[in-house]
Design a protein around this motif. Structure first.
Motif, PDB file in Angstrom:
ATOM      1  N   TRP A  76      -3.765  -1.086  -3.238  1.00  0.00           N
ATOM      2  CA  TRP A  76      -3.616  -0.219  -2.069  1.00  0.00           C
ATOM      3  C   TRP A  76      -4.436  -0.752  -0.905  1.00  0.00           C
ATOM      4  O   TRP A  76      -3.975  -0.773   0.238  1.00  0.00           O
ATOM      5  CB  TRP A  76      -4.049   1.211  -2.426  1.00  0.00           C
ATOM      6  CG  TRP A  76      -3.686   2.213  -1.356  1.00  0.00           C
ATOM      7  CD1 TRP A  76      -2.549   2.949  -1.260  1.00  0.00           C
ATOM      8  CD2 TRP A  76      -4.478   2.559  -0.197  1.00  0.00           C
ATOM      9  NE1 TRP A  76      -2.566   3.738  -0.140  1.00  0.00           N
ATOM     10  CE2 TRP A  76      -3.747   3.519   0.531  1.00  0.00           C
ATOM     11  CE3 TRP A  76      -5.724   2.164   0.273  1.00  0.00           C
ATOM     12  CZ2 TRP A  76      -4.225   4.090   1.714  1.00  0.00           C
ATOM     13  CZ3 TRP A  76      -6.200   2.721   1.456  1.00  0.00           C
ATOM     14  CH2 TRP A  76      -5.461   3.667   2.162  1.00  0.00           C
ATOM     15  N   MET A  77      -5.662  -1.171  -1.174  1.00  0.00           N
ATOM     16  CA  MET A  77      -6.512  -1.702  -0.108  1.00  0.00           C
ATOM     17  C   MET A  77      -5.906  -2.964   0.515  1.00  0.00           C
ATOM     18  O   MET A  77      -5.943  -3.149   1.742  1.00  0.00           O
ATOM     19  CB  MET A  77      -7.905  -2.006  -0.659  1.00  0.00           C
ATOM     20  CG  MET A  77      -8.731  -0.774  -0.990  1.00  0.00           C
ATOM     21  SD  MET A  77      -9.221   0.151   0.493  1.00  0.00           S
ATOM     22  CE  MET A  77     -10.231   1.452  -0.251  1.00  0.00           C
ATOM     23  N   GLN A  78      -5.342  -3.824  -0.316  1.00  0.00           N
ATOM     24  CA  GLN A  78      -4.692  -5.024   0.217  1.00  0.00           C
ATOM     25  C   GLN A  78      -3.541  -4.637   1.134  1.00  0.00           C
ATOM     26  O   GLN A  78      -3.357  -5.225   2.201  1.00  0.00           O
ATOM     27  CB  GLN A  78      -4.208  -5.909  -0.923  1.00  0.00           C
ATOM     28  CG  GLN A  78      -5.329  -6.615  -1.670  1.00  0.00           C
ATOM     29  CD  GLN A  78      -4.828  -7.423  -2.857  1.00  0.00           C
ATOM     30  OE1 GLN A  78      -3.698  -7.249  -3.317  1.00  0.00           O
ATOM     31  NE2 GLN A  78      -5.680  -8.306  -3.369  1.00  0.00           N
ATOM     32  N   ALA A  79      -2.740  -3.637   0.715  1.00  0.00           N
ATOM     33  CA  ALA A  79      -1.629  -3.176   1.555  1.00  0.00           C
ATOM     34  C   ALA A  79      -2.133  -2.561   2.859  1.00  0.00           C
ATOM     35  O   ALA A  79      -1.451  -2.605   3.887  1.00  0.00           O
ATOM     36  CB  ALA A  79      -0.783  -2.167   0.793  1.00  0.00           C
ATOM     37  N   ALA A  80      -3.364  -2.013   2.818  1.00  0.00           N
ATOM     38  CA  ALA A  80      -3.959  -1.406   4.016  1.00  0.00           C
ATOM     39  C   ALA A  80      -4.697  -2.423   4.874  1.00  0.00           C
ATOM     40  O   ALA A  80      -5.273  -2.062   5.905  1.00  0.00           O
ATOM     41  CB  ALA A  80      -4.922  -0.286   3.599  1.00  0.00           C
ATOM     42  N   GLY A  81      -4.714  -3.694   4.455  1.00  0.00           N
ATOM     43  CA  GLY A  81      -5.365  -4.741   5.229  1.00  0.00           C
ATOM     44  C   GLY A  81      -6.845  -4.887   4.953  1.00  0.00           C
ATOM     45  O   GLY A  81      -7.566  -5.524   5.733  1.00  0.00           O
ATOM     46  N   VAL A  82      -7.318  -4.313   3.853  1.00  0.00           N
ATOM     47  CA  VAL A  82      -8.727  -4.418   3.477  1.00  0.00           C
ATOM     48  C   VAL A  82      -8.845  -5.456   2.369  1.00  0.00           C
ATOM     49  O   VAL A  82      -8.372  -5.239   1.250  1.00  0.00           O
ATOM     50  CB  VAL A  82      -9.282  -3.062   2.993  1.00  0.00           C
ATOM     51  CG1 VAL A  82     -10.746  -3.205   2.577  1.00  0.00           C
ATOM     52  CG2 VAL A  82      -9.127  -2.006   4.085  1.00  0.00           C
ATOM     53  N   ASP A  83      -9.470  -6.595   2.679  1.00  0.00           N
ATOM     54  CA  ASP A  83      -9.510  -7.714   1.728  1.00  0.00           C
ATOM     55  C   ASP A  83     -10.826  -7.830   0.967  1.00  0.00           C
ATOM     56  O   ASP A  83     -10.926  -8.625   0.031  1.00  0.00           O
ATOM     57  CB  ASP A  83      -9.255  -9.041   2.464  1.00  0.00           C
ATOM     58  CG  ASP A  83      -7.868  -9.070   3.097  1.00  0.00           C
ATOM     59  OD1 ASP A  83      -6.933  -8.549   2.475  1.00  0.00           O
ATOM     60  OD2 ASP A  83      -7.750  -9.609   4.218  1.00  0.00           O
ATOM     61  N   ASP A  84     -11.843  -7.062   1.337  1.00  0.00           N
ATOM     62  CA  ASP A  84     -13.143  -7.214   0.689  1.00  0.00           C
ATOM     63  C   ASP A  84     -13.511  -5.998  -0.165  1.00  0.00           C
ATOM     64  O   ASP A  84     -14.682  -5.645  -0.295  1.00  0.00           O
ATOM     65  CB  ASP A  84     -14.230  -7.468   1.731  1.00  0.00           C
ATOM     66  CG  ASP A  84     -14.322  -6.353   2.772  1.00  0.00           C
ATOM     67  OD1 ASP A  84     -13.365  -5.558   2.863  1.00  0.00           O
ATOM     68  OD2 ASP A  84     -15.342  -6.277   3.479  1.00  0.00           O
ATOM     69  N   PHE A  85     -12.516  -5.362  -0.736  1.00  0.00           N
ATOM     70  CA  PHE A  85     -12.757  -4.171  -1.543  1.00  0.00           C
ATOM     71  C   PHE A  85     -13.305  -4.554  -2.911  1.00  0.00           C
ATOM     72  O   PHE A  85     -12.792  -5.439  -3.592  1.00  0.00           O
ATOM     73  CB  PHE A  85     -11.453  -3.377  -1.702  1.00  0.00           C
ATOM     74  CG  PHE A  85     -11.559  -2.211  -2.641  1.00  0.00           C
ATOM     75  CD1 PHE A  85     -12.375  -1.133  -2.340  1.00  0.00           C
ATOM     76  CD2 PHE A  85     -10.843  -2.192  -3.834  1.00  0.00           C
ATOM     77  CE1 PHE A  85     -12.482  -0.053  -3.200  1.00  0.00           C
ATOM     78  CE2 PHE A  85     -10.936  -1.114  -4.701  1.00  0.00           C
ATOM     79  CZ  PHE A  85     -11.754  -0.040  -4.383  1.00  0.00           C
ATOM     80  N   ASP A  86     -14.367  -3.879  -3.332  1.00  0.00           N
ATOM     81  CA  ASP A  86     -14.967  -4.090  -4.652  1.00  0.00           C
ATOM     82  C   ASP A  86     -14.541  -2.944  -5.559  1.00  0.00           C
ATOM     83  O   ASP A  86     -14.948  -1.798  -5.358  1.00  0.00           O
ATOM     84  CB  ASP A  86     -16.492  -4.132  -4.528  1.00  0.00           C
ATOM     85  CG  ASP A  86     -17.183  -4.302  -5.878  1.00  0.00           C
ATOM     86  OD1 ASP A  86     -16.481  -4.569  -6.873  1.00  0.00           O
ATOM     87  OD2 ASP A  86     -18.427  -4.151  -5.926  1.00  0.00           O
TER      88      ASP A  86
END
Length: 308
Positions: A210-220
């Motif tokens: 979901w984070m990748q789809a939202a444009g967040v690439d540094d999610f832990d």
């Protein structure tokens, strides 16, 4: 000759012992003691005047005669099980329709609509078999089922109900009292929950996806809560303990009633080949009860699509 044949209970005991090649495991399965299993096997051997197992201090093995009887016992018990299922369906009458489905689909989608079906079809008595296990239509006393899968069910008619769109949800209380949720990165300040599910190379959407789809690439994702079922993940959100990824169709009522809030509109579709399906044997596709339930269910699904 029939007096020489073991009864059904003894045959089940023998089949379990032959399958496990272990009296203790067979006993656990049957709810007996190992001594009781051993005693029943000895009775069968004495009754048939055959040695079915060779025993050592540590292991048991089937003899040639035991192998022959084991194969026959599997067929016999299967045939009897199917016959009992057919007999039960015949004896309960033509008005009763039994549908098997999992608890989440039942509680989150179907149950609140059942009264409408009963008003429309008062001549059909609808009952549910709530089970996570997949039922066998030939062995189990059920007429139709709702299953999640790829829709490839040999010998069954399968009707796709709706696609699964996974969205973030949380309770109004969490949103009111916790850190604000104005952009996806704000989720870093909350406990996040999702389920872990993978089949045939397809992974159920998780927070990293979901984070990748939202444009967040540094999610832990090392601090996310991982549940084994969607029901548990959704409950964590309802209790105000987490922001959860949930199947939109399964939480639509919670959203409309205000028990849950959708903080972000972004949703991720599950691989299109996986969905909920209404299934039933091809041989009963013209059964009036099946036709009535199928047409009503597909109409309810269509209404949801129009509302969405």
């Amino acid at each position: 000759m029939s007096r020489l044949l073991p009864g059904t209970r003894a045959l089940r005991t023998f089949e379990a012992a032959a399958r496990h090649l272990n009296f203790t495991r067979a006993a656990d399965e049957l709810g007996l003691t190992p001594a009781a299993v051993s005693h029943q096997i000895k009775e069968i051997e004495d009754q048939l005047d055959l040695v079915l197992f060779t025993r050592t201090s540590r292991t048991i093995r089937l003899t040639e005669a035991g192998n022959v009887l084991h194969e026959a016992s599997i067929d016999a018990l299967d045939l009897l099980s199917r016959a009992v299922s057919r007999a039960r369906k015949m004896s309960r009458g033509a008005a009763l329709l039994k549908v098997t489905l999992d608890a989440q689909f039942a509680t989150k989608w179907l149950m609140r609509r059942v009264d409408d079906f009963r008003r429309q079809k008062p001549g059909i008595e609808l009952r549910f078999d709530i089970a996570h296990e997949v039922r066998d239509f030939e062995r189990d006393d059920v007429d139709a089922g709702i299953r999640f899968g790829a829709g490839r069910y040999p010998g069954l008619c399968a009707h796709r109900l709706f696609e699964n769109i996974i969205i973030p949800v949380c309770s109004p209380a969490l949103l009111a009292s916790g850190p604000p949720l104005k952009e996806p990165r704000d989720l870093f300040n909350h406990t996040l929950a999702h389920i872990e599910w993978s089949r045939q190379g397809v992974t159920w959407p998780n927070w990293r996806m979901w984070m990748q789809a939202a444009g967040v690439d540094d999610f832990d994702d090392s601090r996310t809560l991982v549940f084994g079922s969607s029901t548990d993940a959704t409950q964590a959100a309802l209790d105000g303990n987490a922001v959860a990824l949930a199947d939109f169709a399964m939480v639509a009522n919670d959203l409309s009633q205000g028990r849950l809030i959708r903080p972000f509109e972004l949703g991720i579709k599950v691989a299109p080949e996986f969905a909920y399906f209404l299934v039933y044997p091809e041989g009963v596709k013209d059964d009036a009860r099946i036709v009535a339930f199928r047409d009503w269910l597909l109409d309810e699904v269509a209404k949801d699509g129009e509302a969405g």
